[in-house]
Design a protein around this motif. Structure first.
Motif, PDB file in Angstrom:
ATOM      1  N   VAL A   1       0.845  -1.208   0.000  1.00  0.00           N
ATOM      2  CA  VAL A   1       0.000   0.000   0.000  1.00  0.00           C
ATOM      3  C   VAL A   1       0.874   1.251   0.000  1.00  0.00           C
ATOM      4  O   VAL A   1       0.568   2.251  -0.649  1.00  0.00           O
ATOM      5  N   LYS A   2       1.982   1.188   0.727  1.00  0.00           N
ATOM      6  CA  LYS A   2       2.878   2.349   0.829  1.00  0.00           C
ATOM      7  C   LYS A   2       3.813   2.467  -0.377  1.00  0.00           C
ATOM      8  O   LYS A   2       4.676   3.345  -0.422  1.00  0.00           O
ATOM      9  N   GLY A   3       3.712   1.520  -1.294  1.00  0.00           N
ATOM     10  CA  GLY A   3       4.538   1.574  -2.498  1.00  0.00           C
ATOM     11  C   GLY A   3       5.941   0.995  -2.340  1.00  0.00           C
ATOM     12  O   GLY A   3       6.829   1.244  -3.158  1.00  0.00           O
ATOM     13  N   PHE A   4       6.147   0.204  -1.272  1.00  0.00           N
ATOM     14  CA  PHE A   4       7.463  -0.418  -1.053  1.00  0.00           C
ATOM     15  C   PHE A   4       7.527  -1.785  -1.734  1.00  0.00           C
ATOM     16  O   PHE A   4       6.488  -2.418  -1.955  1.00  0.00           O
ATOM     17  N   SER A   5       8.742  -2.227  -1.998  1.00  0.00           N
ATOM     18  CA  SER A   5       8.930  -3.620  -2.424  1.00  0.00           C
ATOM     19  C   SER A   5       9.110  -4.444  -1.154  1.00  0.00           C
ATOM     20  O   SER A   5       9.762  -3.991  -0.206  1.00  0.00           O
ATOM     21  N   VAL A   6       8.554  -5.635  -1.168  1.00  0.00           N
ATOM     22  CA  VAL A   6       8.654  -6.450   0.056  1.00  0.00           C
ATOM     23  C   VAL A   6       9.079  -7.873  -0.290  1.00  0.00           C
ATOM     24  O   VAL A   6       8.646  -8.448  -1.290  1.00  0.00           O
ATOM     25  N   PHE A   7       9.966  -8.416   0.541  1.00  0.00           N
ATOM     26  CA  PHE A   7      10.554  -9.738   0.304  1.00  0.00           C
ATOM     27  C   PHE A   7      10.357 -10.603   1.542  1.00  0.00           C
ATOM     28  O   PHE A   7      10.405 -10.104   2.667  1.00  0.00           O
ATOM     29  N   GLY A   8      10.191 -11.893   1.324  1.00  0.00           N
ATOM     30  CA  GLY A   8      10.132 -12.842   2.435  1.00  0.00           C
ATOM     31  C   GLY A   8      11.477 -13.537   2.561  1.00  0.00           C
ATOM     32  O   GLY A   8      12.108 -13.861   1.553  1.00  0.00           O
ATOM     33  N   VAL A   9      11.906 -13.744   3.802  1.00  0.00           N
ATOM     34  CA  VAL A   9      13.115 -14.533   4.052  1.00  0.00           C
ATOM     35  C   VAL A   9      12.635 -15.849   4.648  1.00  0.00           C
ATOM     36  O   VAL A   9      11.947 -15.851   5.676  1.00  0.00           O
ATOM     37  N   TRP A  10      12.988 -16.948   4.003  1.00  0.00           N
ATOM     38  CA  TRP A  10      12.489 -18.249   4.460  1.00  0.00           C
ATOM     39  C   TRP A  10      13.367 -18.821   5.583  1.00  0.00           C
ATOM     40  O   TRP A  10      14.594 -18.641   5.567  1.00  0.00           O
ATOM     41  N   ASN A  11      12.741 -19.445   6.564  1.00  0.00           N
ATOM     42  CA  ASN A  11      13.428 -20.128   7.672  1.00  0.00           C
ATOM     43  C   ASN A  11      14.312 -19.208   8.513  1.00  0.00           C
ATOM     44  O   ASN A  11      15.460 -19.557   8.835  1.00  0.00           O
ATOM     45  N   GLY A  12      13.800 -18.078   8.836  1.00  0.00           N
ATOM     46  CA  GLY A  12      14.476 -17.169   9.772  1.00  0.00           C
ATOM     47  C   GLY A  12      15.837 -16.709   9.265  1.00  0.00           C
ATOM     48  O   GLY A  12      16.075 -16.585   8.062  1.00  0.00           O
ATOM     49  N   TYR A  13      16.731 -16.448  10.205  1.00  0.00           N
ATOM     50  CA  TYR A  13      18.059 -15.939   9.830  1.00  0.00           C
ATOM     51  C   TYR A  13      18.838 -16.954   8.983  1.00  0.00           C
ATOM     52  O   TYR A  13      19.714 -16.587   8.219  1.00  0.00           O
ATOM     53  N   GLN A  14      18.514 -18.239   9.151  1.00  0.00           N
ATOM     54  CA  GLN A  14      19.223 -19.251   8.358  1.00  0.00           C
ATOM     55  C   GLN A  14      18.972 -19.015   6.867  1.00  0.00           C
ATOM     56  O   GLN A  14      19.882 -19.136   6.049  1.00  0.00           O
ATOM     57  N   GLY A  15      17.740 -18.641   6.538  1.00  0.00           N
ATOM     58  CA  GLY A  15      17.397 -18.358   5.138  1.00  0.00           C
ATOM     59  C   GLY A  15      18.123 -17.122   4.624  1.00  0.00           C
ATOM     60  O   GLY A  15      18.419 -17.015   3.427  1.00  0.00           O
ATOM     61  N   MET A  16      18.409 -16.207   5.537  1.00  0.00           N
ATOM     62  CA  MET A  16      19.154 -15.001   5.135  1.00  0.00           C
ATOM     63  C   MET A  16      20.598 -15.393   4.815  1.00  0.00           C
ATOM     64  O   MET A  16      21.185 -14.950   3.830  1.00  0.00           O
ATOM     65  N   VAL A  17      21.152 -16.255   5.649  1.00  0.00           N
ATOM     66  CA  VAL A  17      22.521 -16.738   5.429  1.00  0.00           C
ATOM     67  C   VAL A  17      22.578 -17.546   4.127  1.00  0.00           C
ATOM     68  O   VAL A  17      23.528 -17.433   3.337  1.00  0.00           O
ATOM     69  N   ASP A  18      21.542 -18.343   3.881  1.00  0.00           N
ATOM     70  CA  ASP A  18      21.535 -19.226   2.703  1.00  0.00           C
ATOM     71  C   ASP A  18      20.982 -18.554   1.445  1.00  0.00           C
ATOM     72  O   ASP A  18      20.945 -19.167   0.376  1.00  0.00           O
ATOM     73  N   GLY A  19      20.513 -17.338   1.565  1.00  0.00           N
ATOM     74  CA  GLY A  19      19.999 -16.610   0.396  1.00  0.00           C
ATOM     75  C   GLY A  19      18.604 -17.016  -0.028  1.00  0.00           C
ATOM     76  O   GLY A  19      18.234 -16.860  -1.193  1.00  0.00           O
ATOM     77  N   GLU A  20      17.809 -17.518   0.917  1.00  0.00           N
ATOM     78  CA  GLU A  20      16.416 -17.897   0.575  1.00  0.00           C
ATOM     79  C   GLU A  20      15.505 -16.678   0.740  1.00  0.00           C
ATOM     80  O   GLU A  20      14.747 -16.552   1.719  1.00  0.00           O
ATOM     81  N   ILE A  21      15.614 -15.777  -0.205  1.00  0.00           N
ATOM     82  CA  ILE A  21      14.873 -14.502  -0.144  1.00  0.00           C
ATOM     83  C   ILE A  21      14.100 -14.347  -1.453  1.00  0.00           C
ATOM     84  O   ILE A  21      14.688 -14.438  -2.527  1.00  0.00           O
ATOM     85  N   ARG A  22      12.787 -14.144  -1.337  1.00  0.00           N
ATOM     86  CA  ARG A  22      11.970 -14.008  -2.556  1.00  0.00           C
ATOM     87  C   ARG A  22      10.953 -12.877  -2.391  1.00  0.00           C
ATOM     88  O   ARG A  22      10.475 -12.635  -1.277  1.00  0.00           O
ATOM     89  N   PRO A  23      10.598 -12.212  -3.505  1.00  0.00           N
ATOM     90  CA  PRO A  23       9.588 -11.142  -3.405  1.00  0.00           C
ATOM     91  C   PRO A  23       8.240 -11.715  -2.983  1.00  0.00           C
ATOM     92  O   PRO A  23       7.917 -12.868  -3.309  1.00  0.00           O
ATOM     93  N   LEU A  24       7.478 -10.924  -2.261  1.00  0.00           N
ATOM     94  CA  LEU A  24       6.128 -11.343  -1.862  1.00  0.00           C
ATOM     95  C   LEU A  24       5.102 -10.360  -2.415  1.00  0.00           C
ATOM     96  O   LEU A  24       5.326  -9.140  -2.384  1.00  0.00           O
ATOM     97  N   GLY A  25       4.008 -10.917  -2.919  1.00  0.00           N
ATOM     98  CA  GLY A  25       2.941 -10.069  -3.454  1.00  0.00           C
ATOM     99  C   GLY A  25       1.703 -10.169  -2.577  1.00  0.00           C
ATOM    100  O   GLY A  25       1.658 -10.954  -1.611  1.00  0.00           O
TER     101      GLY A  25
END
Ligand code: F6P
Length: 354
Positions: free
Chosen positions: A28-52
């Motif tokens: 609504v605010k016009g930002f791009s938003v991404f989900g990180v899967w499996n907490g910080y582990q997903g951030m370390v492993d690069g499991e980051i995807r856009p969410l709609g």
């Protein structure tokens, strides 16, 4: 702004509602938003995807967290956090919303502080900032800076429902039931369940127990039986401690009652059932309010450096710096371990008052 959202640590009912609110308010605010899967582990492993918008449809009433969660060992190391920063930069992310308990919010605080160093060492702009907003997500309700954390109400309702269910079989057999609840360092769930479920006695980590606590508990149960109530409930928080600091085992409480009063006593350890199932209306609403407030906070002050937790105090949205949240939440546990119960309660803030 490009916002990443993750859930971390033990799951808590209402986390999905929180992610949904963060995603939809960001859009609504016009930002791009991404989900990180499996907490910080997903951030370390690069499991980051856009969410709609539709990725978070139909989840407000679901327990657990569709993003998955973890307690990441990799993220506890500087090198692990370097990998995480690398992956966030790949997506141009400059804001992070973390939904979790004290360990997860500590991770967010550390990352926010180290961000510029990591970015510089990765060859980027060392003046860049990662905005961080934490949402309290834990059934234990042990976080400073909020009266209620997401998931606590659902867990409490599970416990009270279990006590209600147990009471019919308890009454039929004239038994006393000892019910063990979760709450590593916090007696919120046990104490409130004791009130709502009509318990004869409650044991929590925040209470200073003298050597005679057994006698007082036995007396309370005996009195209830004399008054004609055929069954009793005793609630023990998993973090309850003897005066010498050793854990009180719920089995030992059960055996003690049975031996001293010569009555039929049974133990029910509720375990992870307390963390499961659909969130209550309260948790859905709390998660939605906090998720929306987190994004609005980021949107309203784009120049400021954000490092806060959004909480609810006296039914108002409040922001507390993460440093204060993390330090005071840890200090409570330290004071409890030192046996400074009054100090621990004062530090706990408003969640335990009255
Ligand atoms: O912090 C939430 C909590 O549910 C505690 O009440 C409990 O002690 C712990 O997590 C259990 O953790 P795990 O799911 O790793 O067994």
């Amino acid at each position: 702004m490009r916002i990443a959202v993750l859930t971390s640590g033990g799951d808590a009912p209402g986390m999905n509602a929180a992610v949904r609110a963060v995603v939809r308010r960001s859009l609504v605010k016009g930002f791009s938003v991404f989900g990180v899967w499996n907490g910080y582990q997903g951030m370390v492993d690069g499991e980051i995807r856009p969410l709609g918008w539709h990725d978070v449809g139909g989840i407000i009433n679901k327990g657990g967290t569709f993003l998955g969660t973890a307690r990441s060992e990799d993220f506890k190391r500087y090198e692990g956090r370097r990998e995480a920063v690398k992956h966030l930069l790949e997506h141009g992310i400059n804001a992070l919303v973390v939904i979790g308990g004290d360990g997860s919010l500590t991770g967010a605080y550390v990352l926010a502080n180290e961000w510029a160093d990591h970015v510089r060492e990765l060859g980027g702009d060392g003046d860049s900032v990662l905005h961080v907003v934490g949402l309290p997500g834990s059934i234990d309700n042990d976080l400073y800076g909020t009266d209620m954390s997401i998931g606590a109400d659902t867990a409490l309702n599970h416990i009270v429902r279990a006590m209600d269910d147990l009471s019919s079989t308890a009454a039929s057999h004239q038994r006393t039931f000892v019910v063990e609840t979760m709450g590593r360092h916090c007696g919120y769930l046990a104490l409130m369940a004791g009130l709502a479920g009509g318990a004869s006695w409650v044991l929590i980590p925040e209470e200073e127990l003298d050597m005679r606590w057994h006698n007082k508990m036995i007396e309370a149960i005996a009195k209830a039986r004399e008054a004609g109530r055929p069954h009793q409930m005793v609630v023990v928080a998993e973090g309850a401690r003897h005066a010498d600091g050793l854990p009180i085992q719920s089995k030992e409480v059960c055996d003690l009652i049975s031996k001293r009063l010569n009555i039929n006593t049974r133990l029910t350890v509720l375990g992870h059932v307390q963390r499961g199932g659909a969130p209550t209306a309260f948790d859905r609403i709390l998660a939605t309010r906090l998720g929306v407030a987190a994004v609005d906070f980021l949107a309203e002050n784009p120049e400021a450096r954000h490092c806060h937790m959004v909480g609810l105090r006296e039914n108002r949205i409040v922001f507390t710096h993460l440093e204060e949240v993390v330090q005071k939440s840890k200090a409570v546990v330290e004071e409890l371990e030192k046996g400074n119960y009054q100090k621990a309660l004062e530090l706990r803030g408003t969640s335990f008052r009255n």
